[in-house]
Design a protein around this motif. Structure first.
Motif, short mmCIF file in Angstrom:
data_model
loop_
_atom_site.label_atom_id
_atom_site.label_comp_id
_atom_site.label_asym_id
_atom_site.label_seq_id
_atom_site.Cartn_x
_atom_site.Cartn_y
_atom_site.Cartn_z
N TRP A 196 -1.30 -13.48 3.39
CA TRP A 196 -0.21 -12.54 3.66
C TRP A 196 0.56 -12.26 2.38
N ILE A 197 1.17 -11.09 2.35
CA ILE A 197 2.09 -10.71 1.28
C ILE A 197 3.39 -10.27 1.94
N VAL A 198 4.48 -10.94 1.61
CA VAL A 198 5.78 -10.68 2.22
C VAL A 198 6.69 -10.05 1.17
N ASN A 199 7.19 -8.87 1.44
CA ASN A 199 8.09 -8.19 0.52
C ASN A 199 8.82 -7.07 1.25
N ASP A 200 9.75 -6.45 0.56
CA ASP A 200 10.45 -5.31 1.12
C ASP A 200 9.65 -4.04 0.86
N LEU A 201 10.18 -2.90 1.28
CA LEU A 201 9.41 -1.65 1.22
C LEU A 201 9.14 -1.20 -0.22
N PRO A 202 10.10 -1.23 -1.17
CA PRO A 202 9.75 -0.83 -2.54
C PRO A 202 8.70 -1.73 -3.20
N ALA A 203 8.84 -3.04 -3.01
CA ALA A 203 7.83 -3.95 -3.58
C ALA A 203 6.49 -3.80 -2.87
N TYR A 204 6.52 -3.43 -1.60
CA TYR A 204 5.28 -3.16 -0.86
C TYR A 204 4.52 -2.00 -1.48
N GLY A 205 5.25 -0.97 -1.91
CA GLY A 205 4.60 0.16 -2.56
C GLY A 205 4.05 -0.20 -3.92
N MET A 206 4.73 -1.11 -4.64
CA MET A 206 4.24 -1.54 -5.95
C MET A 206 2.96 -2.34 -5.84
N ALA A 207 2.86 -3.20 -4.83
CA ALA A 207 1.69 -4.06 -4.69
C ALA A 207 0.50 -3.34 -4.08
N SER A 208 0.74 -2.47 -3.11
CA SER A 208 -0.36 -1.81 -2.40
C SER A 208 -0.89 -0.60 -3.13
N GLY A 209 -0.05 0.08 -3.91
CA GLY A 209 -0.48 1.31 -4.56
C GLY A 209 -0.10 2.55 -3.79
N TRP A 210 0.44 2.41 -2.58
CA TRP A 210 0.89 3.54 -1.75
C TRP A 210 2.38 3.73 -1.98
N SER A 211 2.78 4.88 -2.47
CA SER A 211 4.18 5.13 -2.75
C SER A 211 4.97 5.24 -1.45
N THR A 212 6.04 4.47 -1.35
CA THR A 212 6.88 4.47 -0.15
C THR A 212 8.07 5.42 -0.25
N ILE A 213 8.08 6.28 -1.25
CA ILE A 213 9.17 7.23 -1.45
C ILE A 213 8.89 8.49 -0.64
N SER A 214 9.93 9.12 -0.14
CA SER A 214 9.87 10.38 0.59
C SER A 214 9.31 10.16 2.00
N VAL A 215 8.83 11.26 2.62
CA VAL A 215 8.53 11.24 4.05
C VAL A 215 7.27 10.45 4.34
N ILE A 216 6.19 10.69 3.61
CA ILE A 216 4.93 9.99 3.89
C ILE A 216 4.98 8.63 3.21
N GLY A 217 5.84 7.78 3.68
CA GLY A 217 6.04 6.49 3.05
C GLY A 217 5.47 5.32 3.80
N CYS A 218 4.92 5.54 4.99
CA CYS A 218 4.37 4.46 5.81
C CYS A 218 2.86 4.44 5.64
N LEU A 219 2.32 3.29 5.26
CA LEU A 219 0.89 3.16 5.05
C LEU A 219 0.12 3.14 6.37
N THR A 220 0.78 2.87 7.48
CA THR A 220 0.12 2.86 8.77
C THR A 220 0.08 4.27 9.38
N CYS A 221 1.23 4.95 9.38
CA CYS A 221 1.29 6.30 9.96
C CYS A 221 0.72 7.36 9.02
N MET A 222 0.92 7.20 7.71
CA MET A 222 0.44 8.13 6.70
C MET A 222 0.95 9.54 6.97
N ASP A 223 0.05 10.53 7.01
CA ASP A 223 0.50 11.91 7.18
C ASP A 223 0.88 12.23 8.62
N ASP A 224 0.68 11.29 9.54
CA ASP A 224 1.04 11.49 10.94
C ASP A 224 2.36 10.80 11.27
#
Length: 316
Positions: A196-224
């Protein structure tokens, strides 16, 4: 570049051949050398071996395999589906219950306040999830592994600093590390894995590579996504995005007052992408390097990937 291996006299990095020190010393030869970047790394494998030295902690390291699990309840990470999923993929490791499962926590802060100082400090902490809940959540068994110092935020380039940690995790998975078990009075080979990797949303974007800024910020929902943009606050709000993950008969789906006014949630959440699917999606993207990354094609419209995921590379 390790200072205890006579690397201090080298002006160029022996790995990438870049200049190690700033050019301020050329103007003043008596001035101390100033490094471009500093990373403090503390190996965690000796800490894991030390847990099997005293009998008190050795017996507790087997708590996950001996405790009674109540059906329908979860009191430890060994009761989770991810723990059982690992046993289904690697049935050979069921025989050895001393394989250490680790959790990584990363977060940064500004040590000198927010008054015009941009200096940042990032901490990487590893926690073994074999101990009982009262012990694995205590600070004594949280291993400070890395301290990343610098004048600016590392953002997506934090992968460069995580390289020593990934190398040690690979070594702990593939190489047999001999460890003495004080309870059984014998030597065994210890292995470990990062679950597991435990972090907040900004650090989650740094580690995963998916930017959590703006509307499409959820890696699960994505463009939906169901995120809303607050016109007055000028921020993205994810207030009413979680009801779609509840089952169809849940009371919260029909609640029109506590959530978005006069809206009943009937949408079924999309399935989460598996690691193989994400890997096939971003395999052609550029990994993290020491230069600013160019955004991949269709960034912001179809996806928010900014780089190749280092943890997926580690897995595959």
């Amino acid at each position: 570049m390790l200072y205890w291996k006579n690397d201090t006299d080298l002006d160029y990095c022996k790995f990438c051949a870049e200049v190690r020190y700033k050019s301020t010393r050329e103007r003043n030869p008596n001035r101390k050398k100033t490094r471009y970047a500093i990373l403090m790394y503390l190996a965690f494998t000796p800490h894991l071996q030390r847990l099997y030295a005293p009998k008190a902690t050795t017996e507790q390291m087997m708590w996950h395999a001996n405790h009674q699990t109540v059906e329908g309840s979860m009191c430890h990470s060994s009761d989770t589906e991810a723990w059982r999923h690992f046993y289904r993929i690697y049935p050979d490791f069921v025989v050895e219950p001393r394989i250490v499962r680790l959790s990584l926590c990363m977060d940064g802060f500004v040590p000198h306040g927010h008054y015009g100082c941009t200096y940042s400090c990032w901490l990487i902490i590893l926690t073994p999830y074999y101990l009982p809940p009262r012990m694995c959540m205590s600070s004594k068994y949280m291993f400070l592994t890395m301290v990343i110092l610098g004048p600016s935020n590392k953002k997506c380039l934090i992968d460069v600093y995580l390289k020593p940690l990934i190398d040690e995790l690979q070594n702990l998975w593939y190489v047999d590390v001999l460890t003495y078990d004080n309870a059984k009075n014998k030597i065994f080979t210890i292995h470990g894995l990062l679950m597991w990797i435990v972090n907040d949303l900004p650090a989650y974007g740094m580690a995963s590579g998916w930017s959590t800024i703006s509307v499409i910020g959820c890696l699960t929902c994505m463009d939906d996504t169901r995120a809303l943009y607050l016109q007055n606050g000028r921020k993205t709000c994810y207030f009413d995005c979680h009801r779609q993950f509840l089952h169809q008969d849940h009371l919260y789906r029909r609640n029109k007052k506590a959530f978005t006014n006069n809206r009943v949630e009937r949408k079924v959440a999309r399935l989460r992408l598996m690691g193989e699917q994400i890997h096939d999606w971003i395999v052609e993207f550029s990994p993290a390097v020491e230069i600013l990354l160019a955004l991949p094609p269709r960034y912001g419209s179809e996806h928010k990937w900014r780089k190749k995921n280092i943890f997926l590379e580690f897995e595959y």
